[in-house]
Design a protein around this motif. Structure first.
Motif, PDB file in Angstrom:
ATOM      1  N   VAL A  96       0.681  -1.287  -0.116  1.00 47.92           N
ATOM      2  CA  VAL A  96      -0.076   0.011   0.040  1.00 47.92           C
ATOM      3  C   VAL A  96       0.771   1.184  -0.026  1.00 47.92           C
ATOM      4  CG1 VAL A  96      -1.792   1.555   1.481  1.00 47.92           C
ATOM      5  CG2 VAL A  96      -2.004  -1.069   1.138  1.00 47.92           C
ATOM      6  N   THR A  97       2.099   1.289   0.686  1.00 43.85           N
ATOM      7  CA  THR A  97       2.827   2.229   0.644  1.00 43.85           C
ATOM      8  C   THR A  97       3.387   2.673  -0.749  1.00 43.85           C
ATOM      9  OG1 THR A  97       4.596   0.779   1.366  1.00 43.85           O
ATOM     10  CG2 THR A  97       3.667   2.368   3.162  1.00 43.85           C
ATOM     11  N   THR A  98       3.661   1.743  -1.371  1.00 39.40           N
ATOM     12  CA  THR A  98       4.032   1.826  -2.917  1.00 39.40           C
ATOM     13  C   THR A  98       2.796   2.712  -3.601  1.00 39.40           C
ATOM     14  OG1 THR A  98       5.201  -0.176  -2.720  1.00 39.40           O
ATOM     15  CG2 THR A  98       4.842   0.613  -4.899  1.00 39.40           C
ATOM     16  N   LEU A  99       1.853   2.230  -3.301  1.00 39.03           N
ATOM     17  CA  LEU A  99       0.543   2.976  -4.098  1.00 39.03           C
ATOM     18  C   LEU A  99       0.652   4.364  -3.671  1.00 39.03           C
ATOM     19  CD1 LEU A  99      -2.363   0.451  -3.980  1.00 39.03           C
ATOM     20  CD2 LEU A  99      -1.025   0.930  -5.844  1.00 39.03           C
ATOM     21  N   ARG A 100       0.861   4.556  -2.197  1.00 37.62           N
ATOM     22  CA  ARG A 100       0.841   5.984  -1.826  1.00 37.62           C
ATOM     23  C   ARG A 100       1.987   6.769  -2.321  1.00 37.62           C
ATOM     24  NH1 ARG A 100       0.497   4.535   3.683  1.00 37.62           N
ATOM     25  NH2 ARG A 100      -1.657   3.913   3.661  1.00 37.62           N
ATOM     26  N   THR A 101       3.060   6.257  -2.489  1.00 36.67           N
ATOM     27  CA  THR A 101       4.149   7.038  -3.184  1.00 36.67           C
ATOM     28  C   THR A 101       3.786   7.242  -4.566  1.00 36.67           C
ATOM     29  OG1 THR A 101       5.705   5.745  -1.934  1.00 36.67           O
ATOM     30  CG2 THR A 101       6.919   6.509  -3.587  1.00 36.67           C
ATOM     31  N   TRP A 102       3.263   6.334  -5.478  1.00 34.77           N
ATOM     32  CA  TRP A 102       3.168   6.399  -6.825  1.00 34.77           C
ATOM     33  C   TRP A 102       2.129   7.889  -6.855  1.00 34.77           C
ATOM     34  CZ3 TRP A 102       2.218   0.848  -8.834  1.00 34.77           C
ATOM     35  CH2 TRP A 102       3.547   0.104  -8.689  1.00 34.77           C
ATOM     36  N   ASP A 103       1.095   7.820  -5.999  1.00 40.31           N
ATOM     37  CA  ASP A 103       0.131   8.811  -6.193  1.00 40.31           C
ATOM     38  C   ASP A 103       0.841  10.146  -5.756  1.00 40.31           C
ATOM     39  OD1 ASP A 103      -2.096  10.311  -5.789  1.00 40.31           O
ATOM     40  OD2 ASP A 103      -2.760   9.619  -3.901  1.00 40.31           O
TER      41      ASP A 103
END
Ligand code: B12
Length: 329
Positions: free
Chosen positions: A14-21
Motif C-alpha cells: 500500500v505504501t508503494t501505491l501512496r508513493t506513486w500517488d
C-alpha cells in the motif's frame, strides 16, 4: 476499489501505491463524500501498466509518465495480463512478502541460523535484491528496531540477523539479465568492469546493511563497487577518493550523531568530477548544511537508479537518466 484491494490485486505494498500517488500523480480519481478516495477501473489499469513497466526495469518516473499518457483503449483488461506474463522480473505478491517476513522474523526470533539464511537466500534468488530488501528485510529490521526501543532484549537477534543479511547480500552475483541466484555452484561468475562507485558508512557509523543492499543491487545490474564498510574515518574517505578516483561516492549515515556534512566539503575540495550521494536517514537533520550538488536519495531504488545514471552507459532505460537528474539536484 480501496487502496488495500488495489495493492492486493497488483501485488505491491500500500505504501508503494501512496508513493506513486504522491510522486507521480497516479492516484485514485473517484471521490465519495466523507469517504476515502476510491480507485476506478481505469485507475487500476493505469497502475497495472505502471507495475508492469517498473517490474520490467523501467524507472518509476518513466513508467508513470507512460501510464498517465496512455489512452484508455491502450490499457489492457486486467484479466488479460496475469502477473506470470511479466517477463524477466516477477512480482512479489503482498501475501508472499508478508509470509516471507513472518518466516524470517520467526527464524530470527528463535535464533535459527540455517532458517534465517535459507529464507533470505530464497527471497534473493526469486525476487532479487531490491524487492527482497524493501518488502521483506526492511520490515523485519524495522520491527526489530521497534522492539529494541520498547526495551525488549533483541540485540543478540539483531546481530545474528545482520550477519546473515550481509552474508547473503554478498553472495548475490551479477548476471546477464537480472540474476536471481546466489553463488552455490561452479558456474563462472561474469566479470564486471572495474568499480567506479565507492560506498562507505561515515565515521563512527556502524550501520552498513543498506549500503550492502545497494552494492548487491548494483552488482545485479552488472556494476561493481568498492565498499569500505562501517566507521570509515573522514581522512581515510578522502584518501580513498583521491586514490581510486570514483565517479560516484555514496556515504551512509543511519543516525544524526554520525552525520557530519564536512566530509562532503572535504571531498568537494579535492576538485574531482565525482557525484556525491548522502544516503540514509542520519543526513536529514543536516541536509541544509550540505555543499551544493550532494544528492539525497530516500529509497534503495532511487539510489540504484541514480548511481546507474551517474555511471552512464547502457542502463536499460532513459528513466535512469531522469533518476540521475533527481540525484544531482
Ligand atoms: C541492524 C541494526 C544495527 C546493527 C547494524 C549492523 C549492520 N551491519 O548494519 C548494529 C547491532 C551494529 C547496530 C548498532 C547500533 N544501533 Co542499530 N539498528 C539496527 C536496525 C535494527 C536495522 C538497521 C538498518 O539496516 N536499517 C535500514 C532500514 C531497515 O531502515 P531505515 O533506514 O529506517 O529505512 C528507511 C530509509 O532509510 C529508506 N531506506 C531503506 N533502505 C535504504 C537504502 C538506501 C540506499 C537508501 C538511500 C534509503 C533506504 O527506507 C526506509 C523507510 O523510509 C535499526 C532499526 C531500524 N529501524 O532501522 C536499528 C537502529 C538504526 N539502531 C539504533 C541504535 C540506537 C544503535 C546503536 C546506537 C545502539 C547502541 N546503543 O549501541 C548502535 C550504533 C551506533 C553507531 N554509532 O552506529 C537506533 C537509531 C535511533 C536513532 N534514530 O538515532 C535504531 C533505529 C533502533 C531504534 N529503534 O532505536 N544497529
Amino acid at each position: 476499489m480501496t487502496a488495500g484491494a488495489v495493492a492486493r490485486r497488483l501485488g505491491v505494498a500500500v505504501t508503494t501505491l501512496r508513493t506513486w500517488d504522491q510522486r507521480y500523480g497516479l492516484g485514485p480519481t473517484e471521490h465519495e463524500a466523507g469517504r476515502h478516495r476510491r480507485y476506478s477501473a481505469e485507475d487500476v489499469r493505469r497502475l497495472e501498466m505502471m507495475r508492469r513497466l517498473t517490474f520490467q526495469g523501467v524507472s518509476p518516473a518513466d513508467a508513470a509518465r507512460t501510464a498517465l499518457a496512455a489512452r484508455a483503449d491502450e490499457l489492457t483488461e486486467p484479466s488479460a495480463r496475469p502477473a506470470a506474463r511479466v517477463p524477466s522480473r516477477r512480482v512479489m505478491p503482498v501475501g508472499l512478502a508478508q509470509a516471507a517476513a513472518r518466516g524470517l522474523a520467526r527464524a530470527a526470533g528463535s535464533m535459527d541460523s540455517d532458517a534465517i539464511a535459507e529464507e533470505i537466500r530464497t527471497c534473493l534468488r526469486t525476487y532479487g535484491t531490491v524487492l527482497t530488501w524493501t518488502e521483506v528485510l526492511v520490515p523485519v529490521l524495522s520491527a526489530l528496531g521497534q522492539r529494541w526501543q520498547a526495551g525488549h532484549s533483541v540485540v543478540e537477534i539483531e546481530h545474528l540477523l545482520s550477519w546473515h543479511i550481509s552474508t547473503e547480500l554478498r553472495m548475490v552475483v551479477p548476471g546477464p539479465s537480472g540474476p536471481r541466484r546466489s553463488r552455490n555452484n561452479d558456474e563462472p561468475i561474469p566479470a564486471l568492469a572495474p568499480p567506479r562507485t565507492l560506498l562507505a558508512s561515515v565515521e563512527d557509523e556502524q550501520h552498513t546493511l543498506p549500503l550492502e543492499a545497494l552494492a548487491a543491487a548494483l552488482r545485479e545490474a552488472r556494476r561493481g563497487t568498492r565498499i569500505l564498510g562501517a566507521r570509515v574515518p573522514t581522512d581515510a574517505m578522502v584518501e580513498a577518493v583521491r586514490r581510486t578516483g570514483p565517479a560516484v561516492v555514496v556515504l551512509w549515515s543511519q543516525i544524526p550523531d554520525t552525520a557530519d556534512p564536512t566530509v562532503f566539503t572535504r571531498l568537494a575540495a579535492l576538485g574531482r568530477p565525482v557525484r556525491m550521494v548522502a544516503a540514509g536517514p542520519g543526513w536529514l537533520a543536516s541536509r541544509r548544511r550540505m555543499p551544493s550538488g550532494v544528492a539525497l536519495p530516500t529509497t534503495l531504488v532511487e539510489a540504484v537508479e541514480g548511481v546507474l545514471a551517474a555511471l552512464g552507459g547502457p542502463t536499460g532505460t532513459g528513466a535512469s537518466r531522469d533518476a540521475g537528474r533527481r540525484l544531482s539536484r
